[in-house]
Scaffold this motif. Sequence first.
Motif, PDB file in Angstrom:
ATOM      1  N   GLY A 105     -20.213 -48.392  24.624  1.00 12.62           N
ATOM      2  CA  GLY A 105     -19.441 -47.569  25.360  1.00 12.62           C
ATOM      3  C   GLY A 105     -19.323 -46.153  24.863  1.00 12.62           C
ATOM      4  N   LEU A 106     -19.260 -45.570  23.623  1.00 14.28           N
ATOM      5  CA  LEU A 106     -19.264 -44.451  22.907  1.00 14.28           C
ATOM      6  C   LEU A 106     -20.303 -43.649  23.296  1.00 14.28           C
ATOM      7  CD1 LEU A 106     -17.186 -45.008  19.737  1.00 14.28           C
ATOM      8  CD2 LEU A 106     -16.337 -43.864  21.503  1.00 14.28           C
ATOM      9  N   LEU A 107     -21.617 -44.325  22.987  1.00 15.42           N
ATOM     10  CA  LEU A 107     -22.861 -43.870  23.378  1.00 15.42           C
ATOM     11  C   LEU A 107     -23.214 -43.521  24.734  1.00 15.42           C
ATOM     12  CD1 LEU A 107     -25.747 -42.914  22.193  1.00 15.42           C
ATOM     13  CD2 LEU A 107     -26.419 -45.205  22.396  1.00 15.42           C
ATOM     14  N   TYR A 108     -22.541 -44.222  25.728  1.00 10.97           N
ATOM     15  CA  TYR A 108     -22.655 -44.000  27.095  1.00 10.97           C
ATOM     16  C   TYR A 108     -21.961 -42.837  27.570  1.00 10.97           C
ATOM     17  CZ  TYR A 108     -23.482 -45.389  32.013  1.00 10.97           C
ATOM     18  OH  TYR A 108     -23.791 -45.284  33.416  1.00 10.97           O
ATOM     19  N   LEU A 109     -21.015 -42.472  26.895  1.00  8.28           N
ATOM     20  CA  LEU A 109     -19.947 -41.431  27.497  1.00  8.28           C
ATOM     21  C   LEU A 109     -20.592 -40.060  27.792  1.00  8.28           C
ATOM     22  CD1 LEU A 109     -16.786 -41.659  25.222  1.00  8.28           C
ATOM     23  CD2 LEU A 109     -16.991 -42.460  27.332  1.00  8.28           C
ATOM     24  N   PRO A 110     -21.731 -39.365  27.098  1.00  8.73           N
ATOM     25  CA  PRO A 110     -22.158 -38.275  27.516  1.00  8.73           C
ATOM     26  C   PRO A 110     -22.833 -38.235  29.037  1.00  8.73           C
ATOM     27  CG  PRO A 110     -22.473 -38.543  25.004  1.00  8.73           C
ATOM     28  CD  PRO A 110     -22.088 -39.898  25.831  1.00  8.73           C
ATOM     29  N   LEU A 111     -23.530 -39.653  29.068  1.00 12.54           N
ATOM     30  CA  LEU A 111     -24.035 -39.651  30.330  1.00 12.54           C
ATOM     31  C   LEU A 111     -22.929 -39.775  31.738  1.00 12.54           C
ATOM     32  CD1 LEU A 111     -26.924 -40.114  31.787  1.00 12.54           C
ATOM     33  CD2 LEU A 111     -26.397 -42.845  31.449  1.00 12.54           C
ATOM     34  N   GLY A 112     -22.085 -40.706  31.538  1.00 12.59           N
ATOM     35  CA  GLY A 112     -21.025 -40.897  32.318  1.00 12.59           C
ATOM     36  C   GLY A 112     -19.994 -39.908  32.465  1.00 12.59           C
ATOM     37  N   THR A 113     -19.733 -39.245  31.601  1.00 11.66           N
ATOM     38  CA  THR A 113     -18.721 -37.680  31.680  1.00 11.66           C
ATOM     39  C   THR A 113     -19.432 -36.626  31.902  1.00 11.66           C
ATOM     40  OG1 THR A 113     -17.360 -38.929  29.866  1.00 11.66           O
ATOM     41  CG2 THR A 113     -17.004 -36.729  30.297  1.00 11.66           C
ATOM     42  N   TRP A 118     -19.097 -33.468  34.903  1.00 14.39           N
ATOM     43  CA  TRP A 118     -18.721 -32.344  34.647  1.00 14.39           C
ATOM     44  C   TRP A 118     -20.005 -31.372  34.188  1.00 14.39           C
ATOM     45  CZ3 TRP A 118     -14.049 -30.813  35.930  1.00 14.39           C
ATOM     46  CH2 TRP A 118     -13.026 -31.867  35.604  1.00 14.39           C
ATOM     47  N   GLY A 119     -21.191 -31.916  34.245  1.00 17.07           N
ATOM     48  CA  GLY A 119     -22.295 -31.119  33.775  1.00 17.07           C
ATOM     49  C   GLY A 119     -22.682 -29.836  34.553  1.00 17.07           C
ATOM     50  N   ASP A 120     -22.688 -30.007  36.036  1.00 16.31           N
ATOM     51  CA  ASP A 120     -23.264 -29.020  36.758  1.00 16.31           C
ATOM     52  C   ASP A 120     -22.252 -27.943  36.688  1.00 16.31           C
ATOM     53  OD1 ASP A 120     -25.305 -30.759  37.758  1.00 16.31           O
ATOM     54  OD2 ASP A 120     -24.471 -30.750  39.656  1.00 16.31           O
ATOM     55  N   SER A 239     -12.835 -41.283  29.910  1.00 20.09           N
ATOM     56  CA  SER A 239     -13.290 -40.305  29.431  1.00 20.09           C
ATOM     57  C   SER A 239     -13.248 -39.097  30.733  1.00 20.09           C
ATOM     58  CB  SER A 239     -14.630 -40.231  28.913  1.00 20.09           C
ATOM     59  OG  SER A 239     -15.257 -39.201  28.530  1.00 20.09           O
ATOM     60  N   GLN A 240     -13.717 -39.573  31.759  1.00 20.22           N
ATOM     61  CA  GLN A 240     -13.744 -38.440  32.704  1.00 20.22           C
ATOM     62  C   GLN A 240     -12.403 -37.853  33.265  1.00 20.22           C
ATOM     63  OE1 GLN A 240     -15.697 -40.322  36.350  1.00 20.22           O
ATOM     64  NE2 GLN A 240     -17.815 -39.993  35.462  1.00 20.22           N
ATOM     65  N   TRP A 241     -11.523 -38.912  33.244  1.00 20.41           N
ATOM     66  CA  TRP A 241      -9.874 -38.381  33.565  1.00 20.41           C
ATOM     67  C   TRP A 241      -9.560 -37.480  32.209  1.00 20.41           C
ATOM     68  CZ3 TRP A 241      -5.861 -40.068  30.234  1.00 20.41           C
ATOM     69  CH2 TRP A 241      -4.648 -39.570  30.592  1.00 20.41           C
ATOM     70  N   GLY A 242     -10.055 -37.906  30.991  1.00 16.90           N
ATOM     71  CA  GLY A 242      -9.305 -37.057  29.806  1.00 16.90           C
ATOM     72  C   GLY A 242      -9.932 -36.012  29.652  1.00 16.90           C
ATOM     73  N   PHE A 262     -14.483 -25.674  28.116  1.00 13.58           N
ATOM     74  CA  PHE A 262     -15.641 -26.839  28.246  1.00 13.58           C
ATOM     75  C   PHE A 262     -15.775 -27.361  26.717  1.00 13.58           C
ATOM     76  CE2 PHE A 262     -16.067 -24.973  32.608  1.00 13.58           C
ATOM     77  CZ  PHE A 262     -16.416 -26.235  33.160  1.00 13.58           C
ATOM     78  N   ARG A 263     -16.036 -26.394  25.965  1.00 14.28           N
ATOM     79  CA  ARG A 263     -16.744 -26.948  24.601  1.00 14.28           C
ATOM     80  C   ARG A 263     -15.379 -27.878  23.825  1.00 14.28           C
ATOM     81  NH1 ARG A 263     -19.183 -21.467  24.445  1.00 14.28           N
ATOM     82  NH2 ARG A 263     -21.299 -22.106  24.542  1.00 14.28           N
ATOM     83  N   MET A 264     -14.191 -27.338  23.988  1.00 18.36           N
ATOM     84  CA  MET A 264     -13.039 -28.079  23.420  1.00 18.36           C
ATOM     85  C   MET A 264     -12.789 -29.353  24.250  1.00 18.36           C
ATOM     86  SD  MET A 264     -11.659 -26.768  20.899  1.00 18.36           S
ATOM     87  CE  MET A 264     -10.265 -27.680  20.814  1.00 18.36           C
ATOM     88  N   ALA A 265     -12.888 -29.315  25.656  1.00 17.23           N
ATOM     89  CA  ALA A 265     -13.073 -30.672  26.338  1.00 17.23           C
ATOM     90  C   ALA A 265     -13.998 -31.570  25.971  1.00 17.23           C
ATOM     91  CB  ALA A 265     -12.870 -30.207  27.801  1.00 17.23           C
ATOM     92  N   PHE A 266     -15.136 -31.291  25.714  1.00 17.04           N
ATOM     93  CA  PHE A 266     -16.440 -31.970  25.525  1.00 17.04           C
ATOM     94  C   PHE A 266     -16.305 -32.587  24.051  1.00 17.04           C
ATOM     95  CE2 PHE A 266     -18.790 -29.677  29.214  1.00 17.04           C
ATOM     96  CZ  PHE A 266     -18.272 -30.670  30.041  1.00 17.04           C
ATOM     97  N   SER A 267     -15.624 -31.911  23.421  1.00 17.42           N
ATOM     98  CA  SER A 267     -15.608 -32.176  21.710  1.00 17.42           C
ATOM     99  C   SER A 267     -15.407 -33.893  21.557  1.00 17.42           C
ATOM    100  CB  SER A 267     -14.561 -31.434  21.047  1.00 17.42           C
ATOM    101  OG  SER A 267     -13.299 -31.709  21.650  1.00 17.42           O
TER     102      SER A 267
END
Length: 290
Positions: A105-113, A118-120, A239-242, A262-267
């Motif tokens: 789940g932790l490894l998947y977070l960057p893809l799903g979040t 939020w990436g675009d 994670s998306q909500w957080g 953004f950097r703080m939110a993605f930390s």
Amino acid sequence: FPSRRLSLLAGTTAALGMAGAVAGQSILGWLDHVVTWRQTAWCFAAVAVIIALVIVAVVPKRPQWFMKQRAESLCAQGIEADSMWHGLRCVLSSRSMWLLALVAGLLYLPLGTFGALWGDRYLSECLKLSDSMAATADAMLFLGVGVAAPLMGLFADRTGKMRETLILGSVLALVSMIGLLALSPAWSGLAPVMLATLGFGIAGITVAFPMAIHASPHHARGVAICFVNFFQMLMVGISQWGTGVLLDAGASAPGVYEAWDFRMAFSPLVGGLVLTVILAGFLPRPKPSA
């Protein structure tokens, strides 16, 4: 399928899933300009019904050898009645299964979040990419997973090093995520490369499903796969909500976000990948089974 091909099959499935994600975004973007959102929803519902009919027509029933292994597994566990609840209790009582689900789940977070939501906006507002360039760069994350997943699976099958493959992917994802957040607009041209590399690392999650299979008795393997996948989706939803909460908390005005916000939110994504690398080292080595 034989156990020596499970990682490759999982990787191929992931690759097809990423292809569907990229194609689905393109189709959705086109439909958005042609029909209403309600008509779009009906179109996707119709496609889902067609897919269900294709599954009924094409996917074969479980072979006799599998049913025999399942019966032997139930007998070995002292279980007389065939019930889904036995498998669920077996999975939920396994500490290694909970650990594997958390790592996946932790490894998947960057893809799903980042990739899915939020990436675009980060790429366009912080790295000053145009909307089309941001969408293209973000798609490289999915493309990276799609390309690397079968390769990761093949490597794990050939070497038998599933845990090491998961750790390698986690380290690569961690380095790529840090590099992505450290980019400035002057170096925005590297964003597609960093996202593709991040996708390569996330593809290490491919081996989590074969690891879940090897760690479970025959009668609980389907439940084990679903449990790992459920945990991934649950963590992505949180994670998306957080991430949105953290963005709003740091915004100078409602809906106005700076690069630092953004950097703080993605930390937490970076922290999650650090934790993934550490926890993956505690996973038991899978024992090959028939």
